[in-house]
Scaffold this motif. Structure first.
Motif, PDB file in Angstrom:
ATOM      1  N   SER A 110       0.918  -1.062  -0.150  1.00 42.74           N
ATOM      2  CA  SER A 110      -0.085  -0.143  -0.237  1.00 42.74           C
ATOM      3  C   SER A 110       0.563   1.406   0.127  1.00 42.74           C
ATOM      4  CB  SER A 110      -0.506   0.055   1.087  1.00 42.74           C
ATOM      5  OG  SER A 110      -1.843  -1.272   1.138  1.00 42.74           O
ATOM      6  N   ALA A 111       2.472   1.395   0.966  1.00 46.91           N
ATOM      7  CA  ALA A 111       2.971   2.303   1.241  1.00 46.91           C
ATOM      8  C   ALA A 111       3.659   2.365  -0.717  1.00 46.91           C
ATOM      9  CB  ALA A 111       3.734   2.525   1.872  1.00 46.91           C
ATOM     10  N   PHE A 112       3.923   1.532  -1.211  1.00 49.85           N
ATOM     11  CA  PHE A 112       4.422   1.668  -2.512  1.00 49.85           C
ATOM     12  C   PHE A 112       3.771   2.451  -3.627  1.00 49.85           C
ATOM     13  CE2 PHE A 112       5.491  -0.444  -6.174  1.00 49.85           C
ATOM     14  CZ  PHE A 112       6.641   0.313  -6.404  1.00 49.85           C
ATOM     15  N   ALA A 113       2.194   1.445  -3.606  1.00 46.68           N
ATOM     16  CA  ALA A 113       0.851   2.248  -4.001  1.00 46.68           C
ATOM     17  C   ALA A 113       1.017   3.376  -4.004  1.00 46.68           C
ATOM     18  CB  ALA A 113      -0.145   1.911  -4.107  1.00 46.68           C
ATOM     19  N   MET A 114       0.548   4.496  -3.419  1.00 47.46           N
ATOM     20  CA  MET A 114       0.833   5.814  -3.159  1.00 47.46           C
ATOM     21  C   MET A 114       1.666   6.846  -2.971  1.00 47.46           C
ATOM     22  SD  MET A 114      -1.330   5.805   0.970  1.00 47.46           S
ATOM     23  CE  MET A 114      -0.526   4.317   2.132  1.00 47.46           C
ATOM     24  N   LEU A 115       3.851   6.596  -3.060  1.00 47.91           N
ATOM     25  CA  LEU A 115       4.566   6.593  -3.198  1.00 47.91           C
ATOM     26  C   LEU A 115       4.603   6.808  -4.963  1.00 47.91           C
ATOM     27  CD1 LEU A 115       7.371   7.439  -2.801  1.00 47.91           C
ATOM     28  CD2 LEU A 115       7.786   5.355  -3.043  1.00 47.91           C
ATOM     29  N   ALA A 116       4.042   5.449  -5.716  1.00 48.57           N
ATOM     30  CA  ALA A 116       4.207   4.995  -6.999  1.00 48.57           C
ATOM     31  C   ALA A 116       3.272   6.757  -7.696  1.00 48.57           C
ATOM     32  CB  ALA A 116       3.660   4.095  -7.262  1.00 48.57           C
ATOM     33  N   ALA A 117       1.970   6.440  -7.042  1.00 47.03           N
ATOM     34  CA  ALA A 117       1.163   7.467  -7.423  1.00 47.03           C
ATOM     35  C   ALA A 117       1.000   8.610  -7.292  1.00 47.03           C
ATOM     36  CB  ALA A 117      -0.529   6.860  -6.681  1.00 47.03           C
ATOM     37  N   ALA A 118       1.877   8.768  -6.144  1.00 43.24           N
ATOM     38  CA  ALA A 118       2.179  10.308  -5.567  1.00 43.24           C
ATOM     39  C   ALA A 118       3.143  10.504  -6.653  1.00 43.24           C
ATOM     40  CB  ALA A 118       2.807  10.892  -4.291  1.00 43.24           C
ATOM     41  N   CYS A 119       4.453  10.108  -6.875  1.00 40.87           N
ATOM     42  CA  CYS A 119       5.922  10.925  -8.154  1.00 40.87           C
ATOM     43  C   CYS A 119       5.787   9.871  -8.958  1.00 40.87           C
ATOM     44  CB  CYS A 119       6.840   9.535  -7.288  1.00 40.87           C
ATOM     45  SG  CYS A 119       6.878   9.749  -5.894  1.00 40.87           S
ATOM     46  N   ASN A 120       4.497  10.405 -10.296  1.00 41.16           N
ATOM     47  CA  ASN A 120       4.267  10.047 -11.409  1.00 41.16           C
ATOM     48  C   ASN A 120       5.215  10.158 -12.347  1.00 41.16           C
ATOM     49  OD1 ASN A 120       4.142  12.379 -11.919  1.00 41.16           O
ATOM     50  ND2 ASN A 120       2.107  12.732 -12.857  1.00 41.16           N
ATOM     51  N   THR A 121       6.780  10.546 -11.678  1.00 37.42           N
ATOM     52  CA  THR A 121       7.678  10.628 -13.569  1.00 37.42           C
ATOM     53  C   THR A 121       9.297  10.003 -12.537  1.00 37.42           C
ATOM     54  OG1 THR A 121       8.214  12.895 -12.632  1.00 37.42           O
ATOM     55  CG2 THR A 121       6.697  12.016 -14.639  1.00 37.42           C
ATOM     56  N   VAL A 122       9.923   9.609 -12.926  1.00 37.08           N
ATOM     57  CA  VAL A 122      11.610   9.314 -12.823  1.00 37.08           C
ATOM     58  C   VAL A 122      11.969  11.007 -11.976  1.00 37.08           C
ATOM     59  CG1 VAL A 122      13.781   8.510 -12.895  1.00 37.08           C
ATOM     60  CG2 VAL A 122      11.913   6.958 -13.896  1.00 37.08           C
ATOM     61  N   GLU A 123      11.626  11.738 -12.433  1.00 34.37           N
ATOM     62  CA  GLU A 123      12.282  13.160 -11.609  1.00 34.37           C
ATOM     63  C   GLU A 123      11.730  13.304 -10.352  1.00 34.37           C
ATOM     64  OE1 GLU A 123      12.103  17.398 -13.381  1.00 34.37           O
ATOM     65  OE2 GLU A 123      12.120  16.645 -14.545  1.00 34.37           O
ATOM     66  N   GLY A 124       9.794  12.838 -10.740  1.00 34.68           N
ATOM     67  CA  GLY A 124       9.324  13.685  -9.477  1.00 34.68           C
ATOM     68  C   GLY A 124       9.904  12.261  -8.349  1.00 34.68           C
ATOM     69  N   VAL A 125      10.927  11.311  -8.571  1.00 35.04           N
ATOM     70  CA  VAL A 125      10.687  10.809  -7.477  1.00 35.04           C
ATOM     71  C   VAL A 125      11.963  10.934  -6.986  1.00 35.04           C
ATOM     72  CG1 VAL A 125      11.967   7.959  -7.170  1.00 35.04           C
ATOM     73  CG2 VAL A 125       9.768   8.290  -8.396  1.00 35.04           C
ATOM     74  N   GLY A 126      13.388  10.968  -7.968  1.00 31.00           N
ATOM     75  CA  GLY A 126      14.124  12.188  -7.698  1.00 31.00           C
ATOM     76  C   GLY A 126      14.055  13.020  -6.635  1.00 31.00           C
ATOM     77  N   GLN A 127      13.420  13.862  -7.383  1.00 35.47           N
ATOM     78  CA  GLN A 127      12.973  15.870  -5.919  1.00 35.47           C
ATOM     79  C   GLN A 127      12.655  14.694  -5.350  1.00 35.47           C
ATOM     80  OE1 GLN A 127      10.469  17.392  -8.983  1.00 35.47           O
ATOM     81  NE2 GLN A 127      11.752  18.221  -9.926  1.00 35.47           N
ATOM     82  N   ASP A 128      11.583  13.760  -4.557  1.00 35.34           N
ATOM     83  CA  ASP A 128      11.247  13.519  -3.507  1.00 35.34           C
ATOM     84  C   ASP A 128      12.128  12.495  -2.854  1.00 35.34           C
ATOM     85  OD1 ASP A 128       8.497  14.773  -3.681  1.00 35.34           O
ATOM     86  OD2 ASP A 128       8.205  12.198  -4.283  1.00 35.34           O
ATOM     87  N   LEU A 129      12.735  12.096  -3.607  1.00 35.26           N
ATOM     88  CA  LEU A 129      14.018  11.516  -2.685  1.00 35.26           C
ATOM     89  C   LEU A 129      15.231  12.588  -2.185  1.00 35.26           C
ATOM     90  CD1 LEU A 129      14.768   8.509  -4.542  1.00 35.26           C
ATOM     91  CD2 LEU A 129      13.620   8.648  -2.191  1.00 35.26           C
TER      92      LEU A 129
END
Length: 50
Positions: free
Chosen positions: A15-34
């Motif tokens: 569930s946590a992974f699904a929420m994270l994936a929904a919140a960051c829909n791009t690789v750039e978004g994931v990088g910014q979040d990290l």
């Protein structure tokens, strides 16, 4: 761990992974979040150290 605890833990992680994936829909978004999480952790440790 018992079987029911393992299933519950797995469900929480998925569930946590699904929420994270929904919140960051791009690789750039994931990088910014990290990067943001790292900055927050650094600020916290600086506050504790001082």
């Amino acid at each position: 761990m018992t079987n029911s605890k393992t299933k519950a833990f797995t469900a929480i992680i998925l569930s946590a992974f699904a929420m994270l994936a929904a919140a960051c829909n791009t690789v750039e978004g994931v990088g910014q979040d990290l990067e943001s999480a790292g900055d927050a952790a650094e600020r916290t440790t600086d506050e504790i150290a001082n």
